[in-house]
Design an enzyme around this catalytic site. Structure first.
Site, PDB file in Angstrom:
ATOM      1  N   ASP A  81      36.019  43.909  49.397  1.00  0.00           N
ATOM      2  CA  ASP A  81      36.062  42.466  49.570  1.00  0.00           C
ATOM      3  C   ASP A  81      36.141  42.186  51.075  1.00  0.00           C
ATOM      4  OD1 ASP A  81      36.392  39.728  48.886  1.00  0.00           O
ATOM      5  OD2 ASP A  81      38.540  39.937  49.213  1.00  0.00           O
ATOM      6  N   ASP A 114      42.131  42.309  47.587  1.00  0.00           N
ATOM      7  CA  ASP A 114      43.516  41.854  47.729  1.00  0.00           C
ATOM      8  C   ASP A 114      43.829  40.588  46.951  1.00  0.00           C
ATOM      9  OD1 ASP A 114      42.051  40.028  49.260  1.00  0.00           O
ATOM     10  OD2 ASP A 114      43.747  39.679  50.600  1.00  0.00           O
ATOM     11  N   ASP A 117      39.811  39.626  42.615  1.00  0.00           N
ATOM     12  CA  ASP A 117      39.376  41.029  42.657  1.00  0.00           C
ATOM     13  C   ASP A 117      39.937  41.852  41.495  1.00  0.00           C
ATOM     14  OD1 ASP A 117      38.002  40.736  45.151  1.00  0.00           O
ATOM     15  OD2 ASP A 117      39.932  40.783  46.172  1.00  0.00           O
TER      16      ASP A 117
END
Length: 764
Positions: free
Chosen positions: A454, A653, A657
């Site tokens: 990410d 995080d 996700d």
């Protein structure tokens, strides 16, 4: 109110703290006075009295004075009980599920006492057996009785735990090392006792130097050496918990609380409550997790994160319990206490991982399950073969060789091979800021060939800074920011924090948000001041049927600088754009270089716009980029790569996700992110530094290599040891392996496996 006896010590029913009847915090409940240590505890009691009065005072006292310790087996973590003992499956000494700072191992103390008290008897019996006929202190018949008397305390007292475990293994139908040791020692001792008490039952071929041959020295030496080996093993095993003990030792014992009246007092750490204001002076450790209210300083967080440089802290910044305050004084507000602190969660996670079983262990378990019975069969075959075809006294040779086979074929080294490596590796990882959830994560990490990352909070700092608001139509820039910040008050996303903080810094008055709804990684919706708002990327605008083409070029130019752009729609019309930038972490370029050097394919997948994602990827040298992806898209990307045969790790995080983290072969959560992400991942990087992935991969490689070394040694040891003990070399060399040497080899094999695992402490 019923008067309390003067000076009587009472117990606060909320926190269990001792108080007296002079405490100003007291109420009457059920016709009885109840005293509290603080107004906070009294308030908690008033909100739900039944929650606290249902617990009997004796239970509270037990919890305070004798907290229950759960004991478990290092080889069979499913075995748990509330007292020390031995494992019913393998017979190993149980150890505390959660290590403590006190190295008070009752088994180690017991075995050490038995070893030293009986060692003189073992030495004397061995000397008599080897040199008694030369010393001629007694007749050989008398010497046999002397050896019997001296052997009794060694076999019946020092060896008692071994026979108990051996018998338990038979009852539980779980043959293990103690089955073999019990059988071997009992066979040598019982035979020798019979030869001493009833020598007339034995044929002439059993005679040696004027008496029936006895082997008391074999029985006592086996027991003494086994005790010695257990002492070494228990001490070595205690070192595998060194990481947890060092973490436990980080927490301070007290905290300095600032009372509402301004006075200050030092209180035990367990008496700190959420919301308490605490002072942290220079050189002191932060007692609990919290937020800075006043002061500025730098904190050394290396003991938890592995980061060597102190981190500056100012009002509003988060602090972690057990970190060291290096310079200025701070006043913090406690937010997480007890088991909720980062330190406590790390300790719990490491302990949980240490007790998990590696997939590689299954092979060892299957082999060990059949191994003991095969050894017993080989021992019987050895006895019969030597008795029928060996030189005289053939049956004596057969008995001694059979005992040697039973003793040397210890499956303990086989069972310890992987658990010891896992315990050391998880502890070592924790000291480097890498937390493995279980053994499978360690074993699988080295196979990863593809990493999906990410952007926000993973590649970047995750603390974006607001750049500008661009109004559309007759809307003013400050109003665009105010409405967006009002809506974002309900969001957990880092970009939302930047917008809210910017509005507050400018003194804008935020309104309450109603009907708040998160758009699964593409934005948020809600009502502010009666207006229907939508704030997010182009995907959200498409869902809302809002045309953003007229401002597409403006948005694109902002994205090319690396900024994230959000559109604000008010009552179905585009009203403004907001640009927020998130600086790349200083450690990210180095981490990506290390991953590429290791041959790992790196892919960025982010909910940010494609242009923003490409701008960041270009700066970092990432070739494959997916922008404006939803959580379902990340999940689909992971599945697609796995269907191509890739071993995928996902690093993220945020809440968005979590699905991909759970689906990936190895989910990697940033410790600076959300709890949901960390709960979905198999690995957590405490300080949110991608360099931790390289550390985790290196540790995984080293751990698997160590486990293979241990398993290989255990297999080779048994493959060579059993035939030697059975006497295969006798026809060629005339040499036999004494049961005493077999016992020494058996003990050293287990100890060597543990010490080999301990080498992992210096692997990274």
């Amino acid at each position: 109110m019923t008067a309390a006896v003067a000076g009587l010590e009472l117990t606060d029913p909320v926190c269990g703290m001792r108080v007296t009847e002079s405490s100003p915090h007291h109420i009457e409940h059920g016709g009885k006075p109840i005293y509290f240590c603080s107004a906070k505890c009294m308030g908690a009691f008033n909100s739900d009295p039944d929650k606290f009065i249902q617990k009997d005072k004796s239970e509270i006292a037990i919890e305070q004075t004798a907290p229950g310790t759960i004991y478990t087996c290092p080889m069979h973590p499913e075995i748990q009980q509330d007292h020390p003992g031995s494992c019913p499956k393998c017979g190993m000494a149980l150890e505390p599920l959660m290590p403590s700072l006190e190295d008070d191992n009752p088994e180690l103390k017991d075995f050490t006492r038995r070893f030293w008290w009986t060692l003189p008897f073992t030495v004397i019996v061995t000397v008599l057996a080897m040199f008694g006929h030369q010393l001629a202190w007694f007749s050989m018949a008398t010497q046999t009785w002397v050896e019997l008397v001296l052997s009794l305390p060694v076999v019946l007292w020092a060896g008692q735990p071994f026979f108990v475990r051996g018998w338990q293994s038979v009852i539980n139908r779980s043959p293990n090392m103690w089955t073999l040791i019990g059988l071997g020692t009992a066979a040598a001792f019982v035979y020798s006792v019979m030869a001493t008490v009833t020598p007339g039952l034995f044929p002439e071929t059993f005679m040696s130097m004027g008496r029936v041959a006895v082997y008391f020295e074999a029985a006592v030496v086996i027991i003494s050496l086994t005790l010695f080996g257990q002492i070494l093993e228990l001490r070595a095993r205690s070192q595998t918990s060194a990481a947890i003990k060092s973490l436990l030792g980080l927490a301070p014992k007290t905290a300095r609380r600032i009372n509402p009246d301004g006075t200050e007092e030092d209180i035990p750490l367990g008496h700190v409550h959420e919301g308490d204001r605490l002072r942290v002076r220079p050189g002191e450790k932060v007692p609990v997790d919290g937020v800075v209210e006043d002061g500025a300083s730098s904190l050394d967080e290396s003991m938890l994160t592995g980061e060597s440089l102190p981190v500056s802290k100012r009002p509003g910044d988060k602090v972690i319990g057990a970190t060291m305050n290096t310079s200025g004084a701070l006043v913090i507000r406690a937010e997480k206490v007890g088991s909720a602190t980062v330190l406590s969660q790390i300790v719990q996670l490491v302990a949980q991982a240490q007790r998990s079983r590696a997939p590689m262990q299954r092979m060892a378990d299957i082999v060990a399950g059949y191994f003991v019975m095969a050894v017993v069969a080989i021992a019987i075959f050895t006895l019969v073969l030597w008795g029928l075809f060996g030189p005289q006294p053939s049956w004596v040779y057969g008995l001694i060789n059979a005992v040697a086979v039973l003793i040397i074929a210890c499956p303990c080294a086989l069972g310890l091979a992987t658990p010891m490596s896992i315990m050391v590796a998880t502890g070592r990882g924790a000291t480097q800021g890498v937390l493995f959830r279980d053994a499978a994560a360690i074993e699988n990490f080295r196979k990863v060939d593809t990493l999906i990352v990410d952007k926000t909070g993973t590649l970047t700092e995750g603390r974006p800074a607001f750049e500008q608001a661009i109004p559309v139509g007759d809307m003013e820039a400050d109003e665009v920011l105010r409405l967006a910040a009002s809506l974002d008050q309900g969001s957990e996303h880092p970009l939302a924090d930047a917008i809210v903080n910017a509005a507050r810094e400018r003194g804008l008055s935020l309104s309450a948000v109603n009907d708040f709804e998160s758009g699964s990684g593409i934005g948020v919706r809600g009502r502010v001041d009666g207006k229907r708002l939508a704030l997010g990327n182009t995907a959200l605008m498409d869902q809302e049927d809002i045309d953003v083409t007229l401002r597409a070029s403006t948005a694109e130019s902002l994205r090319k600088t690396g900024a994230s752009v959000m559109f604000l729609a008010v009552d179905g019309h585009l009203s403004g754009l907001l640009a927020v930038s998130d600086p790349i972490k200083k450690s990210t370029p180095e981490a990506l270089q290390e991953l590429k050097a290791a041959g790992i394919r790196v892919i960025m997948a982010t909910g940010d716009g494609v242009s923003t994602a490409k701008a960041v990827a270009q700066r970092l040298g990432i070739d494959e980029v997916h922008g404006e992806v939803k959580p379902a898209d990340k999940l689909e990307l992971v599945s697609k790569l796995q269907s191509e045969g890739r071993i995928v790790a996902m690093a993220g995080d945020g809440i968005n996700d979590a699905p991909a983290l759970a689906k990936a072969n190895v989910g990697i959560a940033m410790g600076t992110g959300t709890d949901v992400a960390m709960n979905s991942a198999q690995v957590t990087l405490v300080k949110g530094d991608l360099r931790g992935i390289s550390i985790a991969r290196h540790l995984s490689d080293k751990t698997i290599a160590n486990m293979k070394q241990n398993l290989g040694f255990a297999f080779i040891y048994n493959a060579l040891g059993v035939p030697l003990a059975a006497g295969v070399l006798y026809p060629f060399t005339g040499l036999l392996l004494s049961p005493m040497f077999a016992a020494l080899a058996m003990s050293l094999s287990s100890v060597s496996v543990v010490f080999n695992a301990l080498r992992l402490r210096k692997s990274v």
